[in-house]
Design a protein around this motif. Structure first.
Motif, PDB file in Angstrom:
ATOM      1  N   ALA A 166       2.559   6.018  18.917  1.00 19.15           N
ATOM      2  CA  ALA A 166       3.100   7.292  19.405  1.00 19.15           C
ATOM      3  C   ALA A 166       3.860   8.029  18.304  1.00 19.15           C
ATOM      4  O   ALA A 166       4.004   9.258  18.348  1.00 19.15           O
ATOM      5  N   GLY A 167       4.342   7.292  17.306  1.00 18.83           N
ATOM      6  CA  GLY A 167       5.090   7.907  16.218  1.00 18.83           C
ATOM      7  C   GLY A 167       4.231   8.405  15.075  1.00 18.83           C
ATOM      8  O   GLY A 167       4.754   8.995  14.118  1.00 18.83           O
ATOM      9  N   LYS A 218       5.041   3.442   9.875  1.00 21.37           N
ATOM     10  CA  LYS A 218       6.262   3.233   9.090  1.00 21.37           C
ATOM     11  C   LYS A 218       6.641   4.458   8.277  1.00 21.37           C
ATOM     12  O   LYS A 218       7.837   4.765   8.128  1.00 21.37           O
ATOM     13  N   ALA A 219       5.658   5.160   7.727  1.00 24.29           N
ATOM     14  CA  ALA A 219       5.935   6.301   6.851  1.00 24.29           C
ATOM     15  C   ALA A 219       5.064   7.475   7.256  1.00 24.29           C
ATOM     16  O   ALA A 219       4.129   7.843   6.536  1.00 24.29           O
ATOM     17  N   PRO A 220       5.343   8.095   8.404  1.00 24.12           N
ATOM     18  CA  PRO A 220       4.468   9.165   8.909  1.00 24.12           C
ATOM     19  C   PRO A 220       4.342  10.360   7.980  1.00 24.12           C
ATOM     20  O   PRO A 220       3.334  11.067   8.027  1.00 24.12           O
ATOM     21  N   ALA A 221       5.328  10.589   7.121  1.00 18.99           N
ATOM     22  CA  ALA A 221       5.269  11.727   6.210  1.00 18.99           C
ATOM     23  C   ALA A 221       4.506  11.416   4.931  1.00 18.99           C
ATOM     24  O   ALA A 221       4.216  12.318   4.137  1.00 18.99           O
ATOM     25  N   LEU A 256       0.837  -1.205   0.000  1.00 21.14           N
ATOM     26  CA  LEU A 256       0.000   0.000   0.000  1.00 21.14           C
ATOM     27  C   LEU A 256       0.876   1.261   0.000  1.00 21.14           C
ATOM     28  O   LEU A 256       0.573   2.234  -0.706  1.00 21.14           O
ATOM     29  N   LEU A 257       1.940   1.260   0.755  1.00 21.93           N
ATOM     30  CA  LEU A 257       2.847   2.414   0.750  1.00 21.93           C
ATOM     31  C   LEU A 257       3.515   2.571  -0.623  1.00 21.93           C
ATOM     32  O   LEU A 257       3.713   3.693  -1.105  1.00 21.93           O
ATOM     33  N   ALA A 288      -3.929   0.723   8.162  1.00 26.03           N
ATOM     34  CA  ALA A 288      -3.809   2.177   8.109  1.00 26.03           C
ATOM     35  C   ALA A 288      -2.849   2.675   9.191  1.00 26.03           C
ATOM     36  O   ALA A 288      -1.996   3.539   8.942  1.00 26.03           O
ATOM     37  N   LEU A 289      -2.983   2.141  10.397  1.00 30.60           N
ATOM     38  CA  LEU A 289      -2.078   2.515  11.473  1.00 30.60           C
ATOM     39  C   LEU A 289      -0.639   2.134  11.138  1.00 30.60           C
ATOM     40  O   LEU A 289       0.297   2.920  11.362  1.00 30.60           O
ATOM     41  N   GLN A 290      -0.446   0.939  10.608  1.00 34.89           N
ATOM     42  CA  GLN A 290       0.896   0.497  10.258  1.00 34.89           C
ATOM     43  C   GLN A 290       1.537   1.392   9.196  1.00 34.89           C
ATOM     44  O   GLN A 290       2.738   1.680   9.250  1.00 34.89           O
TER      45      GLN A 290
END
Length: 312
Positions: free
Chosen positions: A241-242, A142-145, A112-113, A136-138
């Motif tokens: 948290a990230g 992994k890629a917050p930006a 998905l990313l 979605a959370l994962q």
């Protein structure tokens, strides 16, 4: 098989949550959107995506054994969005991944990313239901930006902690492996009967059950077993948290009202599991069961539209 499933569903009932399970499931009306593109990697055992409409990109992920169709009505009801309807491999008749991934959830997260990057989607909103909510959370961990606002529909960071908040991914691994082994070893009739029976409490609309059951029967059993195992041993309670995306969690509790559940008691479970997620918003449906997009569609659509409009 029966013992394993009974143990798992007892865990769900005790927690008063109509969440995931062997329930072959997971799953929304308004102006129609025209199809702009159709499945990428169709028939290859990879994630497939259908693109509908024009506007802000919104990735819509269904849950265990569900078809991408589960989100179509919700998509059509939303304004100014371009829906990217996800079909996960092995579910609802889609070809299973070959070879089977070592870990189902992390493999789907990475696909998905990669789709977001390949399509050059600029911080798309991501809506996920049940297992799709975990994905979605994962993605955001992994890629917050790479991702924008998240809407998580009746999903938790660590399902195994519903019964025991002190559980860890390691401590539940034997039970998860036992369940996977039992699912793979069951005869076809027993497997189908248990799966069909488990769906009954997942929606308030009995007319939806035949479709849910068909999706389950059309799903690849090994993929379902792998996905459930992966879900049970995935603990994101601290990792959230990230996440930097604004997040709204939509929960369901009415299915377990007969067992003594209240909105407050169910909300407390959600709040405990999402405690580390900065700024998380939690809203609870007053009437819907697990399939909120079917059981409480106006409420869900209003929650999604308002949230997206406030985070552009």
């Amino acid at each position: 098989m029966k013992m394993v499933l009974a143990m798992y569903y007892a865990m769900k009932a005790a927690a008063r949550l109509a969440m995931i399970g062997m329930a072959m499931a997971v799953l929304g009306s308004g102006s129609a959107h025209a199809a702009a593109a159709v499945p990428t990697a169709a028939g290859t055992g990879k994630v497939q995506v259908e693109v509908l409409g024009k506007g802000r990109p919104v990735l819509m992920i269904p849950g265990l054994n569900s078809s991408a169709e589960v989100w179509r009505e919700t998509c059509r009801a939303l304004k100014d969005v371009q829906c990217h309807l996800v079909q996960l491999p092995g579910f609802a008749g889609a070809r299973a991944a070959d070879p089977r991934p070592a870990d189902f959830l992390s493999a789907m997260r990475d696909e998905l990313l990669a789709y977001v990057q390949d399509r050059r989607l600029e911080k798309p909103a991501v809506i996920g239901h049940s297992l799709g909510g975990v994905l979605a959370l994962q993605m955001a961990v992994k890629a917050p930006a790479a991702v924008g606002p998240l809407v998580i529909v009746d999903s938790l960071p660590f399902y195994a902690a519903i019964q025991n908040p002190q559980a860890t991914a390691q401590s539940v691994q034997p039970m998860a492996e036992q369940m996977r082994t039992g699912m793979l070893a069951a005869d076809a009739a027993s497997y189908r009967a248990q799966a069909d029976a488990a769906l009954a409490g997942m929606t308030t609309d009995p007319a939806r059950l035949p479709e849910l059951q068909r999706w389950g029967r059309d799903s690849d059993r090994a993929t379902t077993a792998d996905a459930m195992y992966s879900l049970l041993v995935t603990d994101l309670r601290s990792e959230v948290a990230g996440i930097r995306s604004p997040t709204r969690v939509l929960g369901a509790w009415a299915a377990y009202q007969a067992f003594g559940a209240t909105e407050a008691s169910t909300r407390a479970i959600f709040q405990a599991q999402y405690a580390a997620l900065p700024g998380v918003e939690i809203a609870m449906s007053a009437a819907g069961h697990h399939f909120l997009m079917w059981d409480d569609p106006q409420w869900l659509r209003g929650q999604v539209q308002t949230f997206l409009d406030s985070h552009r």
